[in-house]
Design an enzyme around this catalytic site. Structure first.
Site, short mmCIF file in Angstrom:
data_model
loop_
_atom_site.label_atom_id
_atom_site.label_comp_id
_atom_site.label_asym_id
_atom_site.label_seq_id
_atom_site.Cartn_x
_atom_site.Cartn_y
_atom_site.Cartn_z
N ASP A 73 0.83 -1.21 0.00
CA ASP A 73 0.00 0.00 0.00
C ASP A 73 0.86 1.25 0.00
OD1 ASP A 73 0.70 -0.77 2.68
OD2 ASP A 73 -0.73 0.70 3.44
N GLU A 135 -0.11 -1.17 5.61
CA GLU A 135 0.99 -0.81 6.51
C GLU A 135 0.90 0.65 6.90
OE1 GLU A 135 5.00 0.81 7.57
OE2 GLU A 135 3.69 1.39 5.97
ZN LIG Z 1 6.81 2.28 3.90
#
Ligand SMILES: [Zn+2]
Length: 385
Positions: A73, A135
């Site tokens: 992401d 993340e």
């Molecule tokens: Zn990163």
């Protein structure tokens, strides 16, 4: 840059994997590329089925291997002043521009290429790939993957998280806890203020407690001179309360975070904080039983503290470019979770600079990609029979 790395990198940059969106197209692309060399992938989806982690391994399954890990992401590009297309690779002046170029699809392209290379050889230990989602919003996605890897009979002997470190070895970062707090009082006409409980005043008392705890951490908590701020930090980032000046407010909410050195226990900190909140509430309850302070945990990820002398770090050092140093950084990674769940030594090392991450016209130097290529080629070389 190798043509195959460049081709993979271009494809990866074109997937609009902003954390709020699905990353399935990217995951399916990687699965297919790996399958082209006979490497099977384990796909671990989230509850919505729209996002997934991927794990793949090549080489002998019964032995601990080297795990290369990255998040798929990226942060949004909307509202930023981009002068090149955000979700398309632009090659210019020895750089590759695009959202996620340094954070961290450049490393993922290198890791996929290394997996494909590995599949062509007999290995004495496996090379593995872990890709996560979400993340950027608090290391959310990887937890499901770690639940699965945690149960595997064999765990890696080393995990490399390819966040951008300019190919330096990062062995430590702080952990982080973020919290939402409801401070409750009793609504009243402001002329009767002293007879009711002002939620904003309760919040102020709570903030004072937070600031005292910062003082305590600074003076008595763990210290680590490798960090710019060498102690754990506490910070209130947002506060909302009150409707009108002539109403005693019954609710004030605030968000705070703690960034802790791994040596400072976050649970203990919170327990101590709750005790102080109780003292404030006990006092307020003398005026009304509705007075309350409720702390909700939004997100917690652990810090990372890999000892420089562990075998895995020494193993990696052999392959680093001359002058590669070890460092600790202020940004968080999934590394602490890998360490915590798999009990595996973690080194954060990847191409590009965090300085370019999350910014408009994010880029990575081609020379950094090439440094990453050399590094992974050496690591792979050591795994070959
Ligand atoms: Zn990163």
């Amino acid at each position: 840059m190798k043509p195959r790395v460049q081709a993979i990198f271009e494809r990866l940059l074109a997937f609009e994997t902003v954390s709020s969106e699905s990353n399935m197209a990217l995951i399916e692309y990687v699965r297919d590329v790996l399958l082209g060399k006979g490497i099977e992938s384990l796909i671990v989806k989230d509850e919505s089925g729209k996002k997934a982690n991927l794990f793949a391994s090549t080489g002998p399954r019964e032995l601990p291997g080297v795990l290369l890990s990255g998040h798929t992401d990226v942060v949004p590009a909307v509202g930023q002043a981009w002068t090149v297309p955000a979700f398309q690779a632009t090659f210019r002046d020895g750089r590759v521009y695009g959202r996620g170029s340094c954070d961290m699809k450049g490393f993922i392209a290198l890791a996929i290429d290394a997996m494909l290379d590995a599949a062509d050889h007999s290995l004495n230990r496996p090379l593995q790939l872990a890709l996560s989602h979400d993340e950027e919003i608090g290391c959310v996605g990887v937890r499901r993957l770690l639940d699965v890897l945690h149960l595997a009979p064999v765990r890696p002997f080393l995990c490399v998280i390819g966040e951008p470190t300019n190919m330096q070895f990062v062995l430590g970062h702080k952990g982080k806890g973020s919290y939402h707090t409801y401070c409750r009082g009793l609504e009243a006409h402001s002329s009767l203020a002293p007879r009711s409980v002002n939620a904003i005043h309760v919040a102020c008392d709570f903030i004072a407690a937070l600031r005292r705890s910062q003082q305590q951490l600074q003076e008595q908590g763990a210290q680590d001179a490798d960090y710019d701020v060498p102690y754990s930090t506490v910070h209130v980032g947002q506060i909302v309360g009150g409707k009108a000046l002539n109403i005693v407010p019954n609710l004030c909410t605030l968000d705070f975070e703690v960034r802790n050195l791994p040596a400072d226990d976050l649970d203990q900190f919170l327990e101590h904080l709750r005790e102080q909140a109780e003292v404030i509430v006990r006092e307020a309850k003398k005026l009304s039983s509705v007075a309350d302070i409720e702390i909700q945990t939004l997100n917690v990820y652990p810090g990372l503290d890999t000892h420089p002398s562990v075998e895995a770090v020494r193993f990696l050092k052999d392959f680093a470019a001359p002058g590669t140093g070890t460092a600790k950084v202020s940004f968080g990674t999934e590394g602490g979770l890998f360490k915590q769940r798999l009990d595996v030594p973690v080194v954060v090392c990847g191409p590009g600079s965090i300085e370019q991450a999350h910014k408009p016209d994010e880029f990575i130097e081609v020379s950094q990609m090439e440094a990453g290529e050399r590094f992974l080629a050496q690591v792979l070389g050591s795994l070959k029979l």
